[in-house]
Design an enzyme around this catalytic site. Sequence first.
Site, mmCIF file in Angstrom:
data_model
loop_
_atom_site.group_PDB
_atom_site.id
_atom_site.type_symbol
_atom_site.label_atom_id
_atom_site.label_comp_id
_atom_site.label_asym_id
_atom_site.label_seq_id
_atom_site.Cartn_x
_atom_site.Cartn_y
_atom_site.Cartn_z
ATOM 1 N N LYS A 17 -3.457 -4.056 -0.325
ATOM 2 C CA LYS A 17 -2.505 -5.201 -0.639
ATOM 3 C C LYS A 17 -2.464 -6.175 0.589
ATOM 4 O O LYS A 17 -2.449 -7.412 0.092
ATOM 5 C CB LYS A 17 -1.188 -4.452 -0.812
ATOM 6 C CG LYS A 17 -0.686 -3.902 0.322
ATOM 7 C CD LYS A 17 1.003 -3.483 0.080
ATOM 8 C CE LYS A 17 1.366 -2.674 1.320
ATOM 9 N NZ LYS A 17 1.460 -3.546 2.664
ATOM 10 N N THR A 18 -3.003 -5.820 1.653
ATOM 11 C CA THR A 18 -2.856 -6.907 2.627
ATOM 12 C C THR A 18 -4.093 -7.824 2.465
ATOM 13 O O THR A 18 -3.836 -8.919 2.561
ATOM 14 C CB THR A 18 -2.963 -6.283 4.097
ATOM 15 O OG1 THR A 18 -1.798 -5.354 4.211
ATOM 16 C CG2 THR A 18 -2.811 -7.389 5.159
ATOM 17 N N ASP A 203 5.253 -9.558 1.078
ATOM 18 C CA ASP A 203 4.614 -7.998 0.961
ATOM 19 C C ASP A 203 5.901 -7.067 1.024
ATOM 20 O O ASP A 203 6.951 -7.300 1.504
ATOM 21 C CB ASP A 203 3.897 -8.104 2.517
ATOM 22 C CG ASP A 203 3.399 -6.838 2.627
ATOM 23 O OD1 ASP A 203 2.644 -6.377 1.820
ATOM 24 O OD2 ASP A 203 2.685 -6.658 3.727
ATOM 25 N N GLU A 204 5.299 -5.955 0.529
ATOM 26 C CA GLU A 204 6.300 -4.857 0.437
ATOM 27 C C GLU A 204 7.622 -5.271 -0.225
ATOM 28 O O GLU A 204 8.584 -4.701 0.212
ATOM 29 C CB GLU A 204 6.693 -4.215 1.785
ATOM 30 C CG GLU A 204 5.537 -4.007 2.735
ATOM 31 C CD GLU A 204 4.938 -2.628 2.382
ATOM 32 O OE1 GLU A 204 5.146 -2.086 1.277
ATOM 33 O OE2 GLU A 204 3.972 -2.113 3.335
ATOM 34 N N GLN A 234 6.586 3.678 -3.124
ATOM 35 C CA GLN A 234 6.560 3.952 -1.527
ATOM 36 C C GLN A 234 7.952 3.091 -1.341
ATOM 37 O O GLN A 234 7.978 2.598 -0.056
ATOM 38 C CB GLN A 234 5.375 3.083 -1.045
ATOM 39 C CG GLN A 234 3.996 3.684 -1.196
ATOM 40 C CD GLN A 234 2.933 2.959 -0.572
ATOM 41 O OE1 GLN A 234 2.856 2.878 0.598
ATOM 42 N NE2 GLN A 234 2.109 2.475 -1.227
ATOM 43 N N ARG A 584 -1.126 8.631 3.886
ATOM 44 C CA ARG A 584 -1.406 8.075 5.105
ATOM 45 C C ARG A 584 -3.001 8.667 5.500
ATOM 46 O O ARG A 584 -3.415 8.130 6.145
ATOM 47 C CB ARG A 584 -0.334 8.237 5.994
ATOM 48 C CG ARG A 584 0.838 7.776 6.013
ATOM 49 C CD ARG A 584 1.055 6.295 5.765
ATOM 50 N NE ARG A 584 1.106 6.116 4.392
ATOM 51 C CZ ARG A 584 0.923 4.917 3.808
ATOM 52 N NH1 ARG A 584 0.352 3.972 4.451
ATOM 53 N NH2 ARG A 584 0.926 4.891 2.431
#
Length: 713
Positions: A17-18, A203-204, A234, A584
């Site tokens: 996503k980044t 973002d997020e 998330q 993770r």
Amino acid sequence: MQTEGPLLVIAGAGSGKTRVLTSRIAYILAKKLAQPYNILAVTFTNKAANEMKERVISLLGQELFSLSLSTFHSFCARLLRKEAEKIGFPTNFTIFDEDDSIALIRNCINQLDLSRTQFSAPTLRRRITSAKNKMETAENFARKASGYFETRTAEIFTLYERRLRDCSAMDFDDLILKSVQLLSADEEVRQKYRERFKYILVDEYQDTNHSQYQLLKLLVGPHKNICVVGDEDQSIYGWRGADISNILNFEKDFPGAKVIKLEQNYRSTEVILQAASAVIANNINRKGKTLWTEIKTGEPLKLFLTNSALEEATVVIEEIQKNLARSPLKETVILYRTNAQSRAFEEVLRRQSLPYQIIGGISFYHRKEIKDHLAYLRLLINPNDDISFLRIINYPRRGLGETTLNRLKAIAREGAKSLYAVCLEIDNYEDLNPRPRRILKQFTELMENLVKRKREVDIAVLSEEIVDKLGLIPALLEEDPITGPNRVENIEEFIAAAREYALSSNEATLENYLAEISLYADIDEFKEIEDKLTLMTLHSAKGLEFDSVYMVGLEDGLFPLGKTLENPNELEEERRLFYVGATRAKKYLHISMAGQRDRFGQFESIPSRFLKELPPALVQSIDLRRKNSYSEYDFSSEKRYQNKKAPASKEPRYEYEENEIMRVGRIVQHPTFGRGKIISVEGMGESLRLEIYFTGIGAKKIMAKFAKLKVVG
């Protein structure tokens, strides 16, 4: 390339996503659809913002000073630095961090002559934060308050807001709240920023709260060019105000929105993804996605079933040491649900002399000597900051007593002045003794000289002069010869950081520097390059990745937390937290539980319900528990996670003290856990063990003879 109109990118864990955000920014700039000045990109940590900015610069090969890429709070702080006067605040307002806010709330409790035992400042701060995140003012809160506690809380909230304004200060929540209020009320300012920001990227997005959502709605102009990237699976910050409905309802809020799903995971093995996906599939509030990966190899998850918290820590650390060749310490993390769980692991790590770092302890900018130094700098730019004044007026020791300080506060309240303003006129208050008057006059002379120096030198030189004039280094060394050298090193590190900032920023003012560091979070200090084992809570791990992940404490009542078991929405958030922790891991995922854990007394644990949701074929279980230890599930390779079937028999009934009958279905009262229902019984007499489901806590397995239970139904 989908540059026009609203866009929702559902980005699964590890799907890049980044890279999507940074590539999108670079594409818009490369195609000359906008200038850097016209782009606003917001995220949640300074670490993420800095990484994104570096990637964009790398893609374009040029510096982008005018690009607004920062956290929500940093963006709002910069906006208010320019526009605060329109809502009655000076542009040099101070930003109060959590410690400052709690200190001010304590002052308000004292001023209202309320009990600090009955009214806890940290609890009240959380209540005020919750209200502000929902765009609720002190006036609205007071109107709705009922009952003694709510009414008094409203009084504290109202006084807290007044004292903030007296100090020319805003707390973290105000940065967004005041920005929303400004943009809502002032059409000219709103239009200015709508015209400036032609493209907005978030973002997020699943972590946004109501006030952040309102901010974005106000900033999006007629073009509706807002692109949000997130993953509802998330969303793990509901407890601090994040609203999952923001991402679930994006298409409703922005009609005509295009939705793109990123489902290829570039991080984890297929086994890890299948395990995480199987657990999260049990949630109802989700859009749904099917993660896949080209990394087809992968070991099964390892599940360690241990007897106690200390044994769990020992087994996990032994496993980490055994696998150092394939997963070095810096690529390994231990994730736990609560900070208290770190103690057992720290004991074992110290014994084994293994280097480690804990994320979530006292961050650099919250260490006492740094906070003290910052208070001097903050008072230089905002003489109304009473919290900073009180912090440093006796640091280093000046010999001012409580009587003098109380008199100063009284004078300030009577004259509606700041404490520093009173000190500037100290010769006018002859009821104060000559000695404290002399000390306070020397203090203001020092500060006034430093105010002049602030205009002439950069932040690093100013900091060095403060340290030198106050004699801080010998004072710290004298105060505590053991910790003194480390505290001196911290001061030196602060000056070095200030020097770097002065050289690297084209707006290196003291005001900007203090605003930037006041918004740092613990995770911003995470250092991936050091060869140390990392310990952190599951919440802190968001956005990070490691070769090896150890998720510990998989027990009902701990993970998921007991208080979430009766609330479906909170239980879903706990499941999302499991999903975040599992994803993770790049190569190896290990999970563990302790058969007994000392939480409010020694209790036998029930395996987490999330263990039952894992596909048995993906898990290798290693059962180290004693044969007689309680096990709700059979973890053998043939029958993993199947409920044990009790042989058919009459309902067992066991005698308890005073001939009370302890049987399944009885309602009992426990002195610590409160009211609960017996759900199973085992043994008899001295060995009678009961499994009780306690309201708000969950199931506990306890020995009846020690429990001091009272049958109430």
